[in-house]
Design an enzyme around this catalytic site. Structure first.
Site, PDB file in Angstrom:
ATOM      1  N   LYS A  98       0.739  -1.270   0.072  1.00 63.91           N
ATOM      2  CA  LYS A  98       0.072  -0.063  -0.006  1.00 63.91           C
ATOM      3  C   LYS A  98       0.745   1.205   0.032  1.00 63.91           C
ATOM      4  O   LYS A  98       0.480   2.191  -0.804  1.00 63.91           O
ATOM      5  CB  LYS A  98      -0.893  -0.178   1.277  1.00 63.91           C
ATOM      6  CG  LYS A  98      -0.503   0.446   2.332  1.00 63.91           C
ATOM      7  CD  LYS A  98      -1.506   0.350   3.492  1.00 63.91           C
ATOM      8  CE  LYS A  98      -0.760   0.228   5.235  1.00 63.91           C
ATOM      9  NZ  LYS A  98      -0.126   1.409   5.302  1.00 63.91           N
ATOM     10  N   THR A  99       1.818   1.293   0.824  1.00 63.22           N
ATOM     11  CA  THR A  99       2.700   2.481   0.684  1.00 63.22           C
ATOM     12  C   THR A  99       3.180   2.759  -0.678  1.00 63.22           C
ATOM     13  O   THR A  99       3.538   3.692  -1.094  1.00 63.22           O
ATOM     14  CB  THR A  99       4.057   2.198   1.696  1.00 63.22           C
ATOM     15  OG1 THR A  99       3.545   1.796   3.057  1.00 63.22           O
ATOM     16  CG2 THR A  99       4.724   3.436   1.835  1.00 63.22           C
ATOM     17  N   ASP A 111      -3.172   7.908   4.379  1.00 59.63           N
ATOM     18  CA  ASP A 111      -2.653   6.512   4.656  1.00 59.63           C
ATOM     19  C   ASP A 111      -3.416   5.747   5.940  1.00 59.63           C
ATOM     20  O   ASP A 111      -3.863   6.972   6.618  1.00 59.63           O
ATOM     21  CB  ASP A 111      -1.227   6.352   5.050  1.00 59.63           C
ATOM     22  CG  ASP A 111      -0.545   5.154   5.060  1.00 59.63           C
ATOM     23  OD1 ASP A 111      -1.183   4.367   4.499  1.00 59.63           O
ATOM     24  OD2 ASP A 111       0.502   4.986   5.256  1.00 59.63           O
ATOM     25  N   GLU A 112      -3.594   4.551   5.984  1.00 61.71           N
ATOM     26  CA  GLU A 112      -4.572   4.025   6.999  1.00 61.71           C
ATOM     27  C   GLU A 112      -5.601   4.814   7.347  1.00 61.71           C
ATOM     28  O   GLU A 112      -6.047   5.059   8.438  1.00 61.71           O
ATOM     29  CB  GLU A 112      -3.611   4.111   8.259  1.00 61.71           C
ATOM     30  CG  GLU A 112      -1.895   3.581   8.331  1.00 61.71           C
ATOM     31  CD  GLU A 112      -2.029   2.182   8.502  1.00 61.71           C
ATOM     32  OE1 GLU A 112      -3.138   1.487   8.603  1.00 61.71           O
ATOM     33  OE2 GLU A 112      -1.167   1.645   8.817  1.00 61.71           O
ATOM     34  N   GLN A 162      -8.076  -4.145   9.268  1.00 63.92           N
ATOM     35  CA  GLN A 162      -6.678  -4.061  10.153  1.00 63.92           C
ATOM     36  C   GLN A 162      -7.236  -2.568  11.235  1.00 63.92           C
ATOM     37  O   GLN A 162      -6.380  -1.936  11.554  1.00 63.92           O
ATOM     38  CB  GLN A 162      -5.679  -3.553   9.367  1.00 63.92           C
ATOM     39  CG  GLN A 162      -4.755  -4.616   8.547  1.00 63.92           C
ATOM     40  CD  GLN A 162      -3.616  -4.400   8.204  1.00 63.92           C
ATOM     41  OE1 GLN A 162      -2.536  -4.326   8.865  1.00 63.92           O
ATOM     42  NE2 GLN A 162      -3.415  -4.408   6.885  1.00 63.92           N
ATOM     43  N   ARG A 221       1.756 -10.429  10.310  1.00 61.12           N
ATOM     44  CA  ARG A 221       3.147  -9.929  10.460  1.00 61.12           C
ATOM     45  C   ARG A 221       4.140 -11.036   9.852  1.00 61.12           C
ATOM     46  O   ARG A 221       5.022 -10.289   9.753  1.00 61.12           O
ATOM     47  CB  ARG A 221       3.486  -9.453  11.802  1.00 61.12           C
ATOM     48  CG  ARG A 221       2.593  -8.346  12.407  1.00 61.12           C
ATOM     49  CD  ARG A 221       2.403  -7.155  11.730  1.00 61.12           C
ATOM     50  NE  ARG A 221       1.218  -7.312  10.899  1.00 61.12           N
ATOM     51  CZ  ARG A 221       0.811  -6.597   9.974  1.00 61.12           C
ATOM     52  NH1 ARG A 221       1.818  -5.648   9.202  1.00 61.12           N
ATOM     53  NH2 ARG A 221      -0.115  -6.740   9.076  1.00 61.12           N
TER      54      ARG A 221
END
Length: 721
Positions: free
Chosen positions: A36-37, A221-222, A252, A607
């Site tokens: 995503k980044t 973002d997020e 998330q 993770r």
DNA sequence: TTGTTCCAGCTTTTT
DNA sequence: GCTGGAACAA
């Protein structure tokens, strides 16, 4: 044309679509590890290189300084430009910048200061006391929480109608009084930054217009972590422009408890009707088995937008599950696994131990320490939060603004200079009666000449010290100002007297503070001609410093699941998967909160890159009490086909006290502590304690389904598993 | 003013 | 059961 290709040729189809879509509102549902980044960075690159936007036309908002920094760095690398002047920052950082630029229109003094939650709590504590409010009925912490929650929703005290309920009425009274103190002191808390920034845009047509015109594209973002006021602010900025690009993952969303509104993600779709949704589901991080487990788990949540991660990199190893006898055994097992990993040539920094609550770290720390394994625990006190650093900063703040009550309280008698509790009470009283700052009240008290000579001199000594320091500091470089404070405030002398190494460390930290001042890049946060000291102080509050030390050593990483979001590790231990702990007790009775816990578990699982090891304990000491928790429901929600159970029962420690002497120690061959057994009626369980002999022999068994039972061995028909 | 005792609290965290 | 903060005594 080359440029366009270089921007997108390394991307997969979905990513490419997101990056190269025509400019309009976009919702990118980006699963864990789906890049995503990368998409965000390339999208901004695309807008600059292909759409021809200037870096000044772009706004990018994140939640953490770390994320902002990383994004800026990656944009610079990708485009080979300097993104120094680009508006990339946290919500709070950007809000702060706006408020500095338009302080007057935001109805703030030019010298306003940002306070952290510690300052905020201190103010509220003092306030509750000064209003003679019972702090057991209205605990300051809870009051702070209430105030912040209101601000997060955009509600000011004056918007609230007077409640009938006495509790709520006092609560509101506290909120009102708190706002008054902040106004008087020129102090702004974190929630206030966001609320003010929203009001600034809402109430000043010209300001809003200016930024709407400037920011041709706004990126977030997020996005699933935004709260009401943050989203409202974004909507103002992009009103009628259809230019909001958000990246998020509803699966998330783990910050609902601090005001994050997952609904923003759903509402986006109706607020920006012309938007396009793109799902990023290909995962580049984890093995197939890890992803399939995560998918199966999260599928148990009802309220989802729906997304399924996949990888083309193969299934990898199964997930390991270890049932520990107790928390000691759990830690022992994990540390043994770590030793094996390292012995096989693995790096410690590729390993993370993830837990639900900070208290769980201790067991692991002890075992790691005992084996001499370097480790690092995340989430302790940060540099700018240290007591000595905050004290020094308070001196700087009160120099900059005498009316800063929070700083006044902090340093008026630090180090002790004879301004005792009684005198401070007097000052507070006068300040409250006349609605003036503590500084003004002090001046007043001295002028009235009603103080004893000793008290008067002590207080005057403090005021003079601050004034003198202010004079001396004038015109000096920031670094010299900080040095001046550190040397002349008397803090160093006081810490020298502290015994042990504590004082030494404190003095070192003060030196480090001066060093931080020297390194402070004034220009970075300052497009205008703002006061350097004020900017440094704001920097200290807004970026409390993620310097955790020992970054260079190869360390095992210990952290909560919350702080693990966004990170990845080759080997992940997900520990303490027990009912009551994870999901936590407080979350089990509410569907919404339970789903958030499940998302947290999903975050934990995703993770892991190569290997995931989950543990839970049959018995655990919690708040000083022995508990026998059942395995977490999340364990059952992961299909068994992805799990392999590990059973080694070599080292059982605790029960020395519980088990009586050698006669009742586990007997070879029959039943051992930790032995898994099956009962015809109660099902499967684990032997926890044994006592008695012969026909009297009893065993305590923790059954998965029915909990703890004592059974007579001569009657119970137990099957050894 | 400092050291001691007592007592509440006890998920998660950034800014 | 431990910890940190607040109240208390010397």
């Amino acid at each position: 044309m080359d440029k366009n290709i270089s921007l997108i040729d390394s991307l997969n189809d979905a990513q490419r679509l997101a990056v190269s879509a025509p400019n309009r509102s976009m919702l990118i549902l980006a699963g864990a590890g789906s890049g995503k980044t990368r998409v965000l960075v390339h999208r901004i690159g695309w807008q600059i290189q292909v759409e021809g936007l200037s870096i000044h036309n772009i706004l990018a908002v994140t939640f953490t300084n770390k994320a902002a920094k990383e994004m800026r760095g990656r944009i610079e690398d990708l485009l080979n430009i300097s993104a120094h002047s680009m508006w990339i920052g946290t919500f709070h950082g950007i809000a702060h910048r706006l408020l500095r630029r338009h302080a007057k229109q935001a109805k703030l003094p030019d010298t306003f200061q940002v306070m952290d939650s510690d300052d905020q709590l201190r103010i509220i504590k003092r306030l509750v006391k000064s209003l003679n409010i019972d702090d057991t009925k209205w605990p300051p912490k809870q009051m702070m929480w209430f105030i912040n929650a209101q601000k997060d929703e955009g509600i000011r005290a004056r918007h609230m109608i007077e409640p009938n309920d006495i509790f709520q009425r006092v609560q509101l009274q506290i909120y009102k009084a708190y706002e008054a103190i902040c106004d008087r002191s020129g102090l702004v808390d974190f929630a206030e930054l966001l609320l003010r920034a929203h009001e600034l845009l809402r109430d000043n047509e010209d300001v809003l217009q200016f930024y709407q015109d400037r920011f041709k594209q706004v990126h977030v973002d997020e996005f699933q972590d935004t709260n009401t006021i943050q989203y409202a602010w974004l909507r103002l900025l992009t009103e009628g422009r259809d230019n909001l690009f958000v990246v998020g993952d509803d699966d998330q969303s783990i910050y609902g408890w601090r005001g994050a509104k997952i609904e923003n993600l759903y509402n986006f779709q109706s607020h920006y009707p012309n938007h396009q949704v793109i799902k990023l589901e290909q995962n580049y991080r984890s093995t197939g088995n890890i992803l399939k487990s995560a998918n199966a788990l999260i599928a148990k949540n009802d309220s989802r937008m729906g997304k399924e991660l996949w990888t083309d990199s193969g299934d990898g190893e199964l997930i390991s599950l270890y049932t520990a006898f107790n928390e000691q055994d759990e830690a022992y097992f994990v540390v043994e696994k770590i030793r094996k990993w390292v012995a096989d040539g693995g790096l410690r920094q590729d390993i993370a131990i993830l837990y639900r609550s900070n208290a769980q770290s201790r067991q692991f720390e002890e075992k790691l320490m005992a084996t001499g394994t370097p480790y690092r625990v995340y989430g302790g006190l940060r540099f700018f939060e240290r007591m000595e650093v905050k004290n020094a900063l308070a001196y700087l703040r009160i120099m900059s603004n005498h009316n800063d009550d929070a700083s006044f309280e902090r340093v008026v008698n630090t180090p002790t200079r004879g301004v005792g509790a009684k005198l401070i009470d007097n000052i507070r009283l006068l300040a409250r009666e006349n609605e003036i700052s503590l500084w003004q009240a002090s001046v007043e008290l001295i002028n009235q000449n009603k103080l004893t000579p000793r008290a008067g001199n002590a207080l005057k000594g403090f005021l003079d010290l601050i004034k003198r320091l202010g004079e001396e500091a004038k015109g000096k470089e920031l670094f010299d100002k900080v040095k001046l404070i550190v040397e002349k405030s008397g803090l160093v002398e006081a810490y020298k007297k502290e015994k042990g190494e504590k004082g030494e460390t404190r003095i070192e930290n003060l030196e480090e503070l001066a060093n931080a001042a020297r390194l402070f890049d004034f220009d970075e946060d300052n497009e205008e001609n703002l006061n350097e000291l004020d900017m440094f102080l704001a920097h200290a509050a807004l970026e409390s410093g993620d310097m955790q030390g020992d970054d260079y050593e190869d360390c095992v990483q210990l952290m909560t699941l919350h702080s693990a979001k966004g990170l990845e590790f080759k080997l992940v231990f997900l520990v303490g998967l027990e009912e009551g702990l994870f999901p936590s007790q407080q979350s089990t009775d509410d569907v919404g909160r339970l789903e958030e816990e499940r998302r947290l578990c999903y975050v934990g699982i995703t993770r892991a890159m190569e290997q995931l090891i989950i543990t839970h304990a049959e018995s655990r000491r919690l708040y000083g009490k022995e508990t026998y928790p059942r395995p977490s429901r999340f364990l059952k929600e992961i299909p068994a086909e992805f799990i392999q159970e590990i059973r080694i029962r070599a080292n059982v420690t605790r029960p020395v006290a519980a088990v009586k002497k050698s006669s009742s120690l586990p007997q070879a061959g029959t039943y051992r502590l930790g032995q898994r057994v099956k009962h015809i009626k109660f099902g499967e369980g684990v032997v926890l304690q044994m006592e008695g002999e012969g026909a009297q022999e009893r065993v305590q068994i923790n059954f998965q389904n029915v909990g703890l039972k004592w059974l007579m061995l001569s009657y119970a028909k137990l099957e050894v598993l």
